[in-house]
Scaffold this active site. Structure first.
Site, PDB file in Angstrom:
ATOM      1  N   TYR A  64       0.833  -1.210   0.000  1.00 24.17           N
ATOM      2  CA  TYR A  64       0.000   0.000   0.000  1.00 24.17           C
ATOM      3  C   TYR A  64       0.864   1.256   0.000  1.00 24.17           C
ATOM      4  O   TYR A  64       1.538   1.569   0.984  1.00 24.17           O
ATOM      5  CB  TYR A  64      -0.945   0.026   1.208  1.00 24.17           C
ATOM      6  CG  TYR A  64      -1.927  -1.134   1.244  1.00 24.17           C
ATOM      7  CD1 TYR A  64      -2.393  -1.728   0.073  1.00 24.17           C
ATOM      8  CD2 TYR A  64      -2.396  -1.631   2.455  1.00 24.17           C
ATOM      9  CE1 TYR A  64      -3.291  -2.789   0.106  1.00 24.17           C
ATOM     10  CE2 TYR A  64      -3.295  -2.691   2.496  1.00 24.17           C
ATOM     11  CZ  TYR A  64      -3.729  -3.259   1.311  1.00 24.17           C
ATOM     12  OH  TYR A  64      -4.615  -4.300   1.360  1.00 24.17           O
ATOM     13  N   HIS A 129      -0.260 -11.889   0.462  1.00 23.02           N
ATOM     14  CA  HIS A 129      -1.077 -10.835  -0.156  1.00 23.02           C
ATOM     15  C   HIS A 129      -1.430 -11.135  -1.614  1.00 23.02           C
ATOM     16  O   HIS A 129      -0.565 -11.137  -2.475  1.00 23.02           O
ATOM     17  CB  HIS A 129      -0.303  -9.503  -0.066  1.00 23.02           C
ATOM     18  CG  HIS A 129      -1.157  -8.297  -0.317  1.00 23.02           C
ATOM     19  ND1 HIS A 129      -0.693  -7.007  -0.114  1.00 23.02           N
ATOM     20  CD2 HIS A 129      -2.445  -8.164  -0.730  1.00 23.02           C
ATOM     21  CE1 HIS A 129      -1.658  -6.145  -0.419  1.00 23.02           C
ATOM     22  NE2 HIS A 129      -2.727  -6.826  -0.796  1.00 23.02           N
TER      23      HIS A 129
HETATM   24  P1  NAD Z   1     -13.479   0.217   1.023  1.00 21.92           P
HETATM   25  O1  NAD Z   1     -14.612  -0.469   0.398  1.00 21.92           O
HETATM   26  O2  NAD Z   1     -13.320   0.143   2.476  1.00 21.92           O
HETATM   27  O3  NAD Z   1     -13.544   1.737   0.515  1.00 21.92           O
HETATM   28  C1  NAD Z   1     -12.598   2.660   0.894  1.00 21.92           C
HETATM   29  C2  NAD Z   1     -12.949   4.021   0.297  1.00 21.92           C
HETATM   30  O4  NAD Z   1     -14.134   4.504   0.905  1.00 21.92           O
HETATM   31  C3  NAD Z   1     -11.892   5.061   0.579  1.00 21.92           C
HETATM   32  O5  NAD Z   1     -11.883   5.996  -0.476  1.00 21.92           O
HETATM   33  C4  NAD Z   1     -12.401   5.711   1.848  1.00 21.92           C
HETATM   34  O6  NAD Z   1     -11.867   6.991   2.017  1.00 21.92           O
HETATM   35  C5  NAD Z   1     -13.868   5.734   1.581  1.00 21.92           C
HETATM   36  N1  NAD Z   1     -14.706   5.782   2.808  1.00 21.92           N
HETATM   37  C6  NAD Z   1     -14.509   5.162   3.997  1.00 21.92           C
HETATM   38  N2  NAD Z   1     -15.510   5.425   4.853  1.00 21.92           N
HETATM   39  C7  NAD Z   1     -16.379   6.230   4.191  1.00 21.92           C
HETATM   40  C8  NAD Z   1     -17.621   6.822   4.536  1.00 21.92           C
HETATM   41  N3  NAD Z   1     -18.160   6.656   5.742  1.00 21.92           N
HETATM   42  N4  NAD Z   1     -18.235   7.580   3.606  1.00 21.92           N
HETATM   43  C9  NAD Z   1     -17.700   7.754   2.379  1.00 21.92           C
HETATM   44  N5  NAD Z   1     -16.536   7.212   1.980  1.00 21.92           N
HETATM   45  C10 NAD Z   1     -15.883   6.455   2.886  1.00 21.92           C
HETATM   46  O7  NAD Z   1     -12.174  -0.341   0.280  1.00 21.92           O
HETATM   47  P2  NAD Z   1     -10.670  -0.592   0.701  1.00 21.92           P
HETATM   48  O8  NAD Z   1     -10.056   0.578   1.378  1.00 21.92           O
HETATM   49  O9  NAD Z   1     -10.026  -1.124  -0.515  1.00 21.92           O
HETATM   50  O10 NAD Z   1     -10.769  -1.822   1.695  1.00 21.92           O
HETATM   51  C11 NAD Z   1     -10.626  -1.689   3.079  1.00 21.92           C
HETATM   52  C12 NAD Z   1      -9.310  -2.230   3.590  1.00 21.92           C
HETATM   53  O11 NAD Z   1      -9.289  -3.637   3.447  1.00 21.92           O
HETATM   54  C13 NAD Z   1      -8.071  -1.738   2.867  1.00 21.92           C
HETATM   55  O12 NAD Z   1      -7.660  -0.494   3.371  1.00 21.92           O
HETATM   56  C14 NAD Z   1      -7.112  -2.848   3.168  1.00 21.92           C
HETATM   57  O13 NAD Z   1      -6.589  -2.674   4.473  1.00 21.92           O
HETATM   58  C15 NAD Z   1      -7.995  -4.077   3.144  1.00 21.92           C
HETATM   59  N6  NAD Z   1      -7.998  -4.768   1.817  1.00 21.92           N
HETATM   60  C16 NAD Z   1      -7.170  -5.811   1.629  1.00 21.92           C
HETATM   61  C17 NAD Z   1      -7.120  -6.459   0.402  1.00 21.92           C
HETATM   62  C18 NAD Z   1      -6.207  -7.615   0.215  1.00 21.92           C
HETATM   63  O14 NAD Z   1      -5.565  -8.047   1.152  1.00 21.92           O
HETATM   64  N7  NAD Z   1      -6.084  -8.180  -0.968  1.00 21.92           N
HETATM   65  C19 NAD Z   1      -7.911  -6.022  -0.647  1.00 21.92           C
HETATM   66  C20 NAD Z   1      -8.768  -4.953  -0.431  1.00 21.92           C
HETATM   67  C21 NAD Z   1      -8.803  -4.336   0.817  1.00 21.92           C
END
Ligand code: NAD
Length: 324
Positions: A64, A129
């Site tokens: 990230y 990952h």
């Molecule tokens: P998400 O669906 O959580 O969306 C994140 C987006 O939504 C960001 O732009 C954030 O600023 C915004 N957001 C958060 N809260 C909000 C709200 N209340 N209102 C409006 N917008 C809002 O997607 P993500 O960040 O990709 O997934 C969450 C976490 O999961 C990642 O940060 C990561 O730590 C993990 N993840 C891991 C993998 C993997 O291991 N392959 C893949 C995807 C995500």
């Protein structure tokens, strides 16, 4: 005491780990600036507020922001000085800004680099990952055994695997010794537009594997701002999610609020990781969870949104390499 209890963010058992994680976890990929720039002050304020509101689970990766997320999270944890036993950190290995490498040698070096950026002696979770980009047989025969050694060395408490296609989890879990994988992290498969993860839960429960579900907002699809430029969804899926967000806004409601509540609806999922980069988002997301725990979800709005998303239900995108 009951009233005080009701004001705490729910914590759920994570598989067989004996750990209780907050049902909303802090996804720290936004701290790597992957959804737009975040200042050090904003990051610190968001992490501080997360702790204040009962979030005890933080997820990052060296991938990230090309290590930036880990470094920023590490600085926040040091600045806040929260006792180490009171929070859980998950980081990953095998995926880097310059490509994939799930070899024992790289993964072993990787955890030391991560610990140094995070300023920690151990991580609670080390997860392979996005394993669909590597050889799943190498994950089974080389990567997971290497992480077992890191576990024995005290650098890692629990082992996980992450990725998009759900079949990768069966493939690996069917081939590794029982108890060598503690958790899986699935993403974009348990949100209003795609709930395909639910069909895998009985299998995971039988295996005693804990379930972490990420991206309840479908990596920005289910937000008013919409997804980032790099989002892999089809134009059709993007348009349907946009229409669903517009529908909610038209009724004075917020699609992200509803989406997170939907993802919290199955206790077989211990923690839902939401990417957050501001105090406002932390507060909104915890408030949505508290409201859901107390009153459930707005069923009428959910039905309307599900109808709008019906034509694209469970539509996903391809990820990874052909396994042979
Ligand atoms: P998400 O669906 O959580 O969306 C994140 C987006 O939504 C960001 O732009 C954030 O600023 C915004 N957001 C958060 N809260 C909000 C709200 N209340 N209102 C409006 N917008 C809002 O997607 P993500 O960040 O990709 O997934 C969450 C976490 O999961 C990642 O940060 C990561 O730590 C993990 N993840 C891991 C993998 C993997 O291991 N392959 C893949 C995807 C995500």
């Amino acid at each position: 005491a009951e009233a005080a209890e009701a004001r705490l963010l729910e914590r759920r058992e994570l598989g067989s780990t004996g750990i209780k994680v907050s049902c909303v976890g802090f996804g720290a990929s936004p701290l790597g600036n992957v959804f737009g720039p975040v200042s050090d002050d904003e990051a610190l304020a968001a992490v501080r507020r997360a702790f204040e509101l009962g979030i005890n689970f933080f997820d990052t990766s060296p991938y990230y922001g090309g290590t930036v997320s880990e470094s920023v999270l590490g600085r926040c944890l040091r600045a806040l000085g929260v006792p180490r036993s009171e929070f859980f950190v998950s980081t990953k290995c095998g995926r880097y800004i310059d490509g994939f490498d799930f070899s024992a040698e790289r993964v072993t070096r990787s955890v030391d680099e991560s610990l140094s950026r995070l300023g920690l002696d151990y991580v609670d979770f080390l997860q392979c990952h996005d394993i669909e980009f590597g050889s799943l047989d190498q994950i089974v025969s080389e990567t997971i055994p290497a992480i077992q050694k890191l576990k024995e060395a005290g650098k890692v408490r629990f082992v996980g695997i992450t990725g998009l296609p759900l079949e990768i989890f069966n493939y690996v879990l069917d081939r590794v010794p029982q108890e060598s994988v503690d958790v899986i992290l699935s993403y974009c498969h348990y949100s209003i537009n795609d709930s395909s993860l639910l069909s895998l839960l009985p299998y995971l429960e039988k295996k005693g594997v804990g379930v972490i579900s990420a991206s309840p907002l479908a990596m920005g699809l289910l937000t008013d701002n919409g997804p980032p430029e790099w989002h892999p969804a089809s134009p059709e899926l993007k348009a349907s999610c946009r229409a669903a967000a517009d529908h909610c806004r038209g009724k004075g409601k917020n699609i992200s609020h509803l989406a997170l509540q939907y993802s919290l609806g199955n206790k077989g999922v211990a923690s839902v990781l939401v990417g957050m980069n501001s105090v406002k988002q932390v507060e909104e997301n915890v408030a949505a969870a508290m409201e859901q725990a107390a009153n459930g979800i707005d069923e009428e709005l959910l039905e309307e949104v599900e109808a709008i998303l019906g034509p694209v239900k469970n539509q996903t995108w391809s990820s990874g390499i052909q396994q042979g």
